[in-house]
Design a protein around this motif. Structure first.
Motif, PDB file in Angstrom:
ATOM      1  N   VAL A  19      25.531  43.037  51.649  1.00  0.00           N
ATOM      2  CA  VAL A  19      26.217  44.031  50.828  1.00  0.00           C
ATOM      3  C   VAL A  19      25.220  44.574  49.788  1.00  0.00           C
ATOM      4  CG1 VAL A  19      28.008  44.359  49.066  1.00  0.00           C
ATOM      5  CG2 VAL A  19      28.525  43.060  51.138  1.00  0.00           C
ATOM      6  N   ASP A  20      25.129  45.897  49.685  1.00  0.00           N
ATOM      7  CA  ASP A  20      24.241  46.509  48.692  1.00  0.00           C
ATOM      8  C   ASP A  20      24.588  45.987  47.306  1.00  0.00           C
ATOM      9  OD1 ASP A  20      22.781  48.023  50.456  1.00  0.00           O
ATOM     10  OD2 ASP A  20      24.033  49.814  50.228  1.00  0.00           O
ATOM     11  N   GLY A  21      23.573  45.488  46.607  1.00  0.00           N
ATOM     12  CA  GLY A  21      23.780  44.974  45.262  1.00  0.00           C
ATOM     13  C   GLY A  21      23.837  43.465  45.190  1.00  0.00           C
ATOM     14  N   VAL A  22      24.057  42.791  46.330  1.00  0.00           N
ATOM     15  CA  VAL A  22      24.053  41.325  46.332  1.00  0.00           C
ATOM     16  C   VAL A  22      22.602  40.862  46.356  1.00  0.00           C
ATOM     17  CG1 VAL A  22      24.624  39.234  47.625  1.00  0.00           C
ATOM     18  CG2 VAL A  22      26.316  41.046  47.383  1.00  0.00           C
ATOM     19  N   GLU A  23      22.235  40.092  45.362  1.00  0.00           N
ATOM     20  CA  GLU A  23      20.868  39.620  45.215  1.00  0.00           C
ATOM     21  C   GLU A  23      20.673  38.251  45.851  1.00  0.00           C
ATOM     22  OE1 GLU A  23      19.135  39.047  41.087  1.00  0.00           O
ATOM     23  OE2 GLU A  23      18.822  41.188  41.469  1.00  0.00           O
ATOM     24  N   LYS A  24      21.672  37.359  45.668  1.00  0.00           N
ATOM     25  CA  LYS A  24      21.530  35.978  46.125  1.00  0.00           C
ATOM     26  C   LYS A  24      22.906  35.363  46.312  1.00  0.00           C
ATOM     27  CE  LYS A  24      20.568  31.894  43.677  1.00  0.00           C
ATOM     28  NZ  LYS A  24      19.979  31.211  42.572  1.00  0.00           N
ATOM     29  N   THR A  25      23.032  34.471  47.301  1.00  0.00           N
ATOM     30  CA  THR A  25      24.260  33.692  47.469  1.00  0.00           C
ATOM     31  C   THR A  25      23.897  32.217  47.603  1.00  0.00           C
ATOM     32  OG1 THR A  25      24.294  33.859  49.892  1.00  0.00           O
ATOM     33  CG2 THR A  25      25.473  35.581  48.658  1.00  0.00           C
ATOM     34  N   THR A  26      24.793  31.369  47.134  1.00  0.00           N
ATOM     35  CA  THR A  26      24.663  29.922  47.289  1.00  0.00           C
ATOM     36  C   THR A  26      26.004  29.401  47.758  1.00  0.00           C
ATOM     37  OG1 THR A  26      23.038  29.840  45.502  1.00  0.00           O
ATOM     38  CG2 THR A  26      24.079  27.771  46.121  1.00  0.00           C
ATOM     39  N   THR A  27      25.998  28.699  48.894  1.00  0.00           N
ATOM     40  CA  THR A  27      27.247  28.294  49.532  1.00  0.00           C
ATOM     41  C   THR A  27      27.462  26.790  49.461  1.00  0.00           C
ATOM     42  OG1 THR A  27      27.000  30.116  51.085  1.00  0.00           O
ATOM     43  CG2 THR A  27      28.549  28.372  51.705  1.00  0.00           C
ATOM     44  N   SER A  28      28.689  26.392  49.173  1.00  0.00           N
ATOM     45  CA  SER A  28      29.116  24.991  49.237  1.00  0.00           C
ATOM     46  C   SER A  28      30.343  24.932  50.131  1.00  0.00           C
ATOM     47  CB  SER A  28      29.479  24.463  47.842  1.00  0.00           C
ATOM     48  OG  SER A  28      28.343  24.456  47.011  1.00  0.00           O
ATOM     49  N   ILE A  29      30.235  24.203  51.237  1.00  0.00           N
ATOM     50  CA  ILE A  29      31.364  24.036  52.161  1.00  0.00           C
ATOM     51  C   ILE A  29      32.267  22.939  51.615  1.00  0.00           C
ATOM     52  CG2 ILE A  29      32.043  23.315  54.485  1.00  0.00           C
ATOM     53  CD1 ILE A  29      29.457  24.622  55.478  1.00  0.00           C
ATOM     54  N   ILE A  30      33.566  23.185  51.627  1.00  0.00           N
ATOM     55  CA  ILE A  30      34.531  22.205  51.145  1.00  0.00           C
ATOM     56  C   ILE A  30      34.725  21.148  52.233  1.00  0.00           C
ATOM     57  CG2 ILE A  30      36.925  21.826  50.430  1.00  0.00           C
ATOM     58  CD1 ILE A  30      36.857  24.728  49.338  1.00  0.00           C
ATOM     59  N   LEU A  31      34.459  19.895  51.879  1.00  0.00           N
ATOM     60  CA  LEU A  31      34.616  18.786  52.819  1.00  0.00           C
ATOM     61  C   LEU A  31      36.036  18.245  52.816  1.00  0.00           C
ATOM     62  CD1 LEU A  31      31.267  16.930  52.078  1.00  0.00           C
ATOM     63  CD2 LEU A  31      31.750  18.566  53.924  1.00  0.00           C
ATOM     64  N   SER A  32      36.619  18.110  51.623  1.00  0.00           N
ATOM     65  CA  SER A  32      38.014  17.681  51.505  1.00  0.00           C
ATOM     66  C   SER A  32      38.512  18.046  50.121  1.00  0.00           C
ATOM     67  CB  SER A  32      38.156  16.173  51.740  1.00  0.00           C
ATOM     68  OG  SER A  32      37.531  15.449  50.707  1.00  0.00           O
ATOM     69  N   SER A  33      39.817  18.177  50.017  1.00  0.00           N
ATOM     70  CA  SER A  33      40.453  18.484  48.738  1.00  0.00           C
ATOM     71  C   SER A  33      40.982  17.181  48.154  1.00  0.00           C
ATOM     72  CB  SER A  33      41.593  19.476  48.952  1.00  0.00           C
ATOM     73  OG  SER A  33      42.240  19.747  47.742  1.00  0.00           O
ATOM     74  N   LYS A  34      40.564  16.861  46.953  1.00  0.00           N
ATOM     75  CA  LYS A  34      40.981  15.612  46.318  1.00  0.00           C
ATOM     76  C   LYS A  34      42.223  15.811  45.443  1.00  0.00           C
ATOM     77  CE  LYS A  34      37.526  13.421  48.094  1.00  0.00           C
ATOM     78  NZ  LYS A  34      37.704  12.621  49.253  1.00  0.00           N
ATOM     79  N   ILE A  35      42.297  16.939  44.758  1.00  0.00           N
ATOM     80  CA  ILE A  35      43.461  17.269  43.922  1.00  0.00           C
ATOM     81  C   ILE A  35      43.691  18.773  44.076  1.00  0.00           C
ATOM     82  CG2 ILE A  35      44.405  17.414  41.578  1.00  0.00           C
ATOM     83  CD1 ILE A  35      42.540  15.062  40.846  1.00  0.00           C
ATOM     84  N   ASP A  36      44.938  19.178  44.289  1.00  0.00           N
ATOM     85  CA  ASP A  36      45.266  20.599  44.388  1.00  0.00           C
ATOM     86  C   ASP A  36      46.620  20.810  43.730  1.00  0.00           C
ATOM     87  OD1 ASP A  36      45.812  23.227  44.968  1.00  0.00           O
ATOM     88  OD2 ASP A  36      45.528  23.008  47.128  1.00  0.00           O
ATOM     89  N   ARG A  37      46.622  21.369  42.569  1.00  0.00           N
ATOM     90  CA  ARG A  37      47.871  21.644  41.856  1.00  0.00           C
ATOM     91  C   ARG A  37      48.205  23.123  41.847  1.00  0.00           C
ATOM     92  NH1 ARG A  37      45.734  17.501  38.066  1.00  0.00           N
ATOM     93  NH2 ARG A  37      46.888  15.614  38.576  1.00  0.00           N
ATOM     94  N   GLY A  38      47.530  23.884  42.651  1.00  0.00           N
ATOM     95  CA  GLY A  38      47.785  25.322  42.680  1.00  0.00           C
ATOM     96  C   GLY A  38      47.137  25.992  41.495  1.00  0.00           C
ATOM     97  N   GLU A  39      47.652  27.150  41.159  1.00  0.00           N
ATOM     98  CA  GLU A  39      47.085  27.954  40.075  1.00  0.00           C
ATOM     99  C   GLU A  39      47.340  27.314  38.720  1.00  0.00           C
ATOM    100  OE1 GLU A  39      45.893  31.384  40.122  1.00  0.00           O
ATOM    101  OE2 GLU A  39      45.675  31.275  42.279  1.00  0.00           O
ATOM    102  N   PRO A  40      46.289  27.090  37.927  1.00  0.00           N
ATOM    103  CA  PRO A  40      46.500  26.593  36.574  1.00  0.00           C
ATOM    104  C   PRO A  40      47.042  27.687  35.669  1.00  0.00           C
ATOM    105  CG  PRO A  40      44.183  26.969  36.937  1.00  0.00           C
ATOM    106  CD  PRO A  40      44.885  27.252  38.237  1.00  0.00           C
ATOM    107  N   ILE A  41      47.698  27.313  34.615  1.00  0.00           N
ATOM    108  CA  ILE A  41      48.213  28.310  33.675  1.00  0.00           C
ATOM    109  C   ILE A  41      47.196  28.511  32.587  1.00  0.00           C
ATOM    110  CG2 ILE A  41      49.568  26.657  32.368  1.00  0.00           C
ATOM    111  CD1 ILE A  41      51.504  29.142  32.094  1.00  0.00           C
TER     112      ILE A  41
END
Length: 153
Positions: free
Chosen positions: A131-153
């Motif tokens: 994409v024009d304007g993207v200089e760099k990306t760094t990726t982390s693949i999610i291995l597992s979800s330990k806690i998921d409470r949805g959207e925080p307030i």
């Protein structure tokens, strides 16, 4: 009705929101019992929080096993000066981009991606990187979800 701001929520509002984050399908009667208030009070507070767009919806979070071997990843994205608006527009058109946040720190944006395979993730990362304007990306693949409470307030 005066505007409700997140910082003006009282303890009962926060407890109600917290209970819904744990189980958005909880009945009004059960919420009233948990909070020690009347059902009509719960109903009125929910209506007020929805009208003020503090609560913007209710949804379903799928477990990783239901996603059928799909991958999720977070991608830190650094963009060139004054190209953020166009980068956001281009990423918004990619269905696999589940969420895009402007952040402080090392990256300008962090994207949450969901793909059906490692090959598709590789293609998507190439697409984001081109994409024009993207200089760099760094990726982390999610291995597992330990806690998921949805959207925080």
């Amino acid at each position: 009705m005066p505007e409700i701001r997140p910082e003006s929520l009282d303890a009962i509002d926060r407890q109600l929101i917290g209970a819904l984050q744990l189980n958005a399908r909880e009945s009004v009667a059960m919420l009233a019992r948990q909070l020690g208030i009347a059902r009509t009070t719960v109903t009125a507070r929910l209506a007020r929080l929805e009208k003020a767009r503090i609560i913007t919806g209710y949804g379903v979070r799928l477990s990783q096993r239901v996603v059928d071997g799909g991958l999720q990843a977070y991608v830190g994205i650094t963009v060139q000066p004054r190209s953020g608006k166009e980068v956001v527009r281009r990423l918004a058109a990619m269905a696999q981009v589940q969420q895009l946040c402007a952040v402080s720190g090392e990256f300008d944006y962090v994207a949450w991606l969901r793909c059906e395979s490692p090959e598709r993730l590789d293609q998507l990362l190439d697409q984001i990187g081109s994409v024009d304007g993207v200089e760099k990306t760094t990726t982390s693949i999610i291995l597992s979800s330990k806690i998921d409470r949805g959207e925080p307030i």
